[in-house]
Write an enzyme that holds these catalytic residues in place. Structure first.
Site, mmCIF file in Angstrom:
data_model
loop_
_atom_site.group_PDB
_atom_site.id
_atom_site.type_symbol
_atom_site.label_atom_id
_atom_site.label_comp_id
_atom_site.label_asym_id
_atom_site.label_seq_id
_atom_site.Cartn_x
_atom_site.Cartn_y
_atom_site.Cartn_z
ATOM 1 N N ASP A 284 0.928 -1.290 0.130
ATOM 2 C CA ASP A 284 0.082 0.082 0.038
ATOM 3 C C ASP A 284 0.925 1.249 0.078
ATOM 4 O O ASP A 284 2.342 1.068 0.169
ATOM 5 C CB ASP A 284 -1.039 -0.045 1.265
ATOM 6 C CG ASP A 284 -2.260 0.815 0.695
ATOM 7 O OD1 ASP A 284 -2.036 1.868 0.045
ATOM 8 O OD2 ASP A 284 -3.218 0.712 1.698
HETATM 9 C C1 BGC Z 1 -4.850 3.234 0.071
HETATM 10 C C2 BGC Z 1 -4.988 2.262 -1.072
HETATM 11 C C3 BGC Z 1 -4.963 3.114 -2.604
HETATM 12 C C4 BGC Z 1 -3.596 3.802 -2.192
HETATM 13 C C5 BGC Z 1 -3.332 4.217 -3.577
HETATM 14 C C6 BGC Z 1 -3.751 4.173 0.003
HETATM 15 O O1 BGC Z 1 -3.691 5.343 1.055
HETATM 16 O O2 BGC Z 1 -4.986 2.550 1.329
HETATM 17 O O3 BGC Z 1 -6.336 1.789 -0.810
HETATM 18 O O4 BGC Z 1 -5.156 1.938 -3.220
HETATM 19 O O5 BGC Z 1 -3.470 4.610 -1.243
HETATM 20 O O6 BGC Z 1 -3.944 5.373 -3.942
#
Ligand code: BGC
Length: 735
Positions: A284
């Site tokens: 993530d």
């Molecule tokens: C979120 C994810 C997301 C990623 C990319 C993160 O802060 O938890 O779900 O896909 O950012 O934007």
């Protein structure tokens, strides 16, 4: 320079050898790559400059990233959208790197792209897998036409905690419904062929357990049992993997003393070995680096090493692999193999997406019109929770509309709308203009509204409420659009209180005091707590969630009966926050009740029962269930029930099958959803509805993840319209 030219001219030939299977084609590319380039494939950067313009002067950060890109140090990017941007960046990757390997373009296409569908939790409320698949398909068509080829969706995290703002992004609390929806979304995004330029690679997230954040506080550590992991958290991932999801994302959270991004047992043990997942695992955002803040890793090098060992293929924005990958690989041959294998998986995805044959593949389509899909989904997502008979609104009634969300064009779009324009929703007031009277009440959000910022809410100013009620008091019915803004749920948006704000409560109170019928249309990214005086006072309650771009006309059509009330709750609605975490499928306790003394499992100040149970939702007609018959078959059991439409309108109900299991030497939830089917009936007509219960559906995993068959004990099958009501049938297996 000559080498680069040589490679560039050879590469298309090597890559475009259609006869070769992907694995062989990947091998031919891997054979050309330096260690640095292998590591580069595992690095993912957020969009770093307007690629269609000149480089900003004197910005070291951007310069470093552009340098990395040109040296083959970036394998994929996120948040670069729009055909021109995508094309320009891809051109650098193709023409200015030694090997000319294309980038993958990822984005959070979570509930639509520019045209927003309802938030995922709302879509789950439709219990309509075809509609959900179609909605994901529509999002894929719109996003791919703008250059995107990978979405970070679906989120398949099970959660029983509506304080956690990210419940808006999932499918609710139930692993069976969640699994079916995970499959539908993966199929919708990916279609049958990833190289079709109208499909997106899907990403199951967040692996795993993120939905169990302690006390519902986002990014908090998690605490769950092995039983919960195997029987609630993992099943939707497994279903998504079986449906062919190309990628999986690590969770931010930690469990059992290990952050998910560093958890080998989870990724290698569960995801790859047990589920057979062969695709790409992406961290993530910064979750690799966050292992330092968790207190788990010593520094970025250590975090990168731990993530690599734990099977994380792509580093999203921690800069760990790019900075330390080559050093790690040189020091330890096993790490070098790990990077090579990660690059292999990433390159395979690039082949599957068709990017190795045509890097600009996703840059050619014209924008499709998906407004009808968004409208349909918004109609099917709303849930009618109460109706004294005022809905659907009869045509002769004088209807007054107010509330902070009545004319709202922004907060009703939902939280994930990276590519939709602000203020782009059609509001309810716009949809009913000319028919109902609209009067503005006191606002709810009064400051900046942005994805990353806290909202400022109106805490005290109720002046416009008085004016609105005064203007509308002569109307027959008052429709109040209340609830929470799209930026009150979602990432980083946990809430400790789930009540309507004081200013909105003031409006409801004043509306009720008029003595007119009050219809609440509640916009929310989660279950909220409506106090008894609100629930009892309202003549009707329609849960609108955040319905997206076309929410206005969809809700107007449901309220006036042009369309039926269709949705059913995918999460239990608590009576108060103190009941949370709450779900319909808890275990029985050793002290069930009620009992005359206090020694049973209960609260002294609140019933155990929820405000509205999982699976609940009213129709504009009523259904009666009778004659449940269950017959064993070699595969399991067939349950057949008669459902009759007792009302005067055509309508549909979701027939739900739950099982209870007892006496097999392990604890089972008191009820578990195992099947459902929508039945559509004309007034006065009835149908025999049949649901199959395969024997394997009764299995459960034990604390070690082993499958335990249900061979002995009491089996109860309940078939009904929600998790609280239904007809039951009981048998004892091998007494
Ligand atoms: C979120 C994810 C997301 C990623 C990319 C993160 O802060 O938890 O779900 O896909 O950012 O934007």
């Amino acid at each position: 320079m000559r080498f680069k030219f040589l490679v560039l001219s050879l590469l298309p030939g090597l890559l475009a050898a259609q006869v070769k299977p992907v694995a062989a084609r990947v091998d031919s590319v891997l054979a050309l790559m330096t260690l640095q380039e292998l590591v580069g494939q595992t690095n993912q950067y957020n969009g770093f400059w307007n690629a269609t313009g000149p480089l900003p002067v004197g910005n070291d950060w951007v310069e470093q990233r552009v340098r990395a890109l040109k040296q083959g140090g970036v394998g994929s990017v996120l948040n670069v959208a729009g055909v021109n941007q995508v094309r320009a960046l891809q051109k650098v990757a193709i023409e200015e790197t030694r090997l000319g390997i294309p980038l993958i373009f990822g984005l959070d296409v979570i509930h639509g792209y520019q045209t927003l569908t309802p938030i995922p939790l709302a879509e789950a409320a439709s219990w309509d897998l075809e509609a959900i698949q179609n909605s994901a398909r529509a999002a894929a068509r719109e996003a791919t036409a703008d250059g995107i080829n990978w979405t970070f969706a679906p989120m398949v995290d099970i959660s029983r905690d509506p304080r956690w703002g990210r419940v808006m992004e999932g499918a609710g609390e139930d692993p069976y419904l969640g699994s079916r929806i995970a499959e539908a979304r993966v199929r919708g995004f990916q279609g049958d062929d990833l190289s079709d330029p109208s499909t997106l690679a899907a990403c199951l997230k967040h692996f795993a357990g993120y939905g169990f954040a302690v006390a519902g506080r986002d990014y908090h550590t998690t605490d769950y049992s092995a039983h919960t992991l195997y029987n609630w958290i993992l099943p939707p991932f497994e279903a998504g993997v079986k449906a062919g999801a190309a990628t999986v994302m690590n969770a931010f959270s930690a469990a059992n003393g290990i952050p998910a991004t560093g958890d080998s047992a989870l990724v290698w043990g569960e995801l790859r070995r047990r589920m057979g997942f062969t695709g790409v695992v992406v961290s993530d955002w910064g979750s690799m680096g966050e292992m330092i803040a968790h207190g788990y890793a010593a520094d970025v090098r250590d975090a990168a090493h731990r993530a690599l060992i734990a099977g994380c293929d792509i580093d999203m924005e921690s800069d760990g692999y790019l900075r330390y990958g080559v050093e790690l690989a040189r020091r330890n041959p096993a790490d070098s193999i790990r990077f090579r294998e990660a690059a292999r998986r990433i390159l395979s995805l690039k082949f599957q997406l068709g990017l190795m044959d045509d890097p600009y593949r996703y840059c050619g389509a014209s924008q499709p019109d998906v407004r009808t899909d968004a409208y349909e989904m918004a109609v099917k997502s709303s849930v009618l929770l109460k109706n004294s008979g005022v809905l659907p609104l009869a045509s002769g009634l004088r209807v007054g509309l107010t509330g902070p969300f009545a004319a709202e064009k922004n907060g009703v779009l939902g939280n994930w709308r990276v590519s939709a324009k602000d203020q782009s929703a059609q509001s309810l007031a716009e949809a009913v203009a000319g028919t109902w009277t609209y009067a503005a009440s006191s606002p709810h959000s009064v400051g900046q509204e942005a994805f990353h910022a806290e909202l400022t809410l109106n805490q005290t100013d109720t002046r416009a409420n008085d004016a609105a009620i005064k203007a509308l008091r002569k109307h027959d019915v008052l429709v109040l659009a209340v609830g929470e803004h799209g930026y009150e749920s979602g990432e980083g948006r946990s809430r400790a209180s789930l009540r309507l704000s004081a200013v909105q409560q003031d409006l409801v109170r004043k509306a009720l005091a008029t003595g007119k019928s009050v219809v609440l249309v509640v916009y929310a990214g989660r279950p909220l707590v409506l106090e008894p005086w609100i629930q009892d006072g309202a003549a009707a309650i329609l849960w609108a969630w955040q319905p997206g771009t076309l929410g206005g006309s969809a809700l107007a059509d449901v309220l006036t009966g042009r369309r039926e009330a269709y949705g059913r709750l995918p999460m239990t609605f608590p009576r108060s926050e103190g009941q949370i975490p709450l779900s319909y499928d808890g275990y029985a306790t050793g002290r069930p009740g009620p009992k005359p003394e206090v020694f049973w499992s209960h609260y002294t100040d609140e019933p155990n029962e929820p405000a509205f149970p999982f699976g609940f939702g009213l129709s504009y007609t009523s259904f009666a269930y009778r004659d449940l018959e269950v017959t064993p078959s070699p595969e399991g059991w067939s349950a057949t029930v008669t459902v009759r439409n007792n009302g005067t309108r055509a309508g549909s109900d979701v027939v739900q099958l739950y099982v209870g299991r007892q006496g097999n030497g392990q604890l089972y939830p008191t009820k578990s959803l195992k099947g459902f089917k929508r039945v559509i009936l004309e007034p006065g007509s009835e149908a025999r509805v049949r649901l199959e219960l395969p024997r394997e559906a009764l299995t459960q995993r034990d604390g070690q993840g082993r499958t335990v068959a249900f061979t002995r004990g009491t089996l109860t099958i309940t078939v009904g319209p929600n998790s609280r009501e239904g007809l039951t049938w009981t048998t004892t297996l091998n007494p």
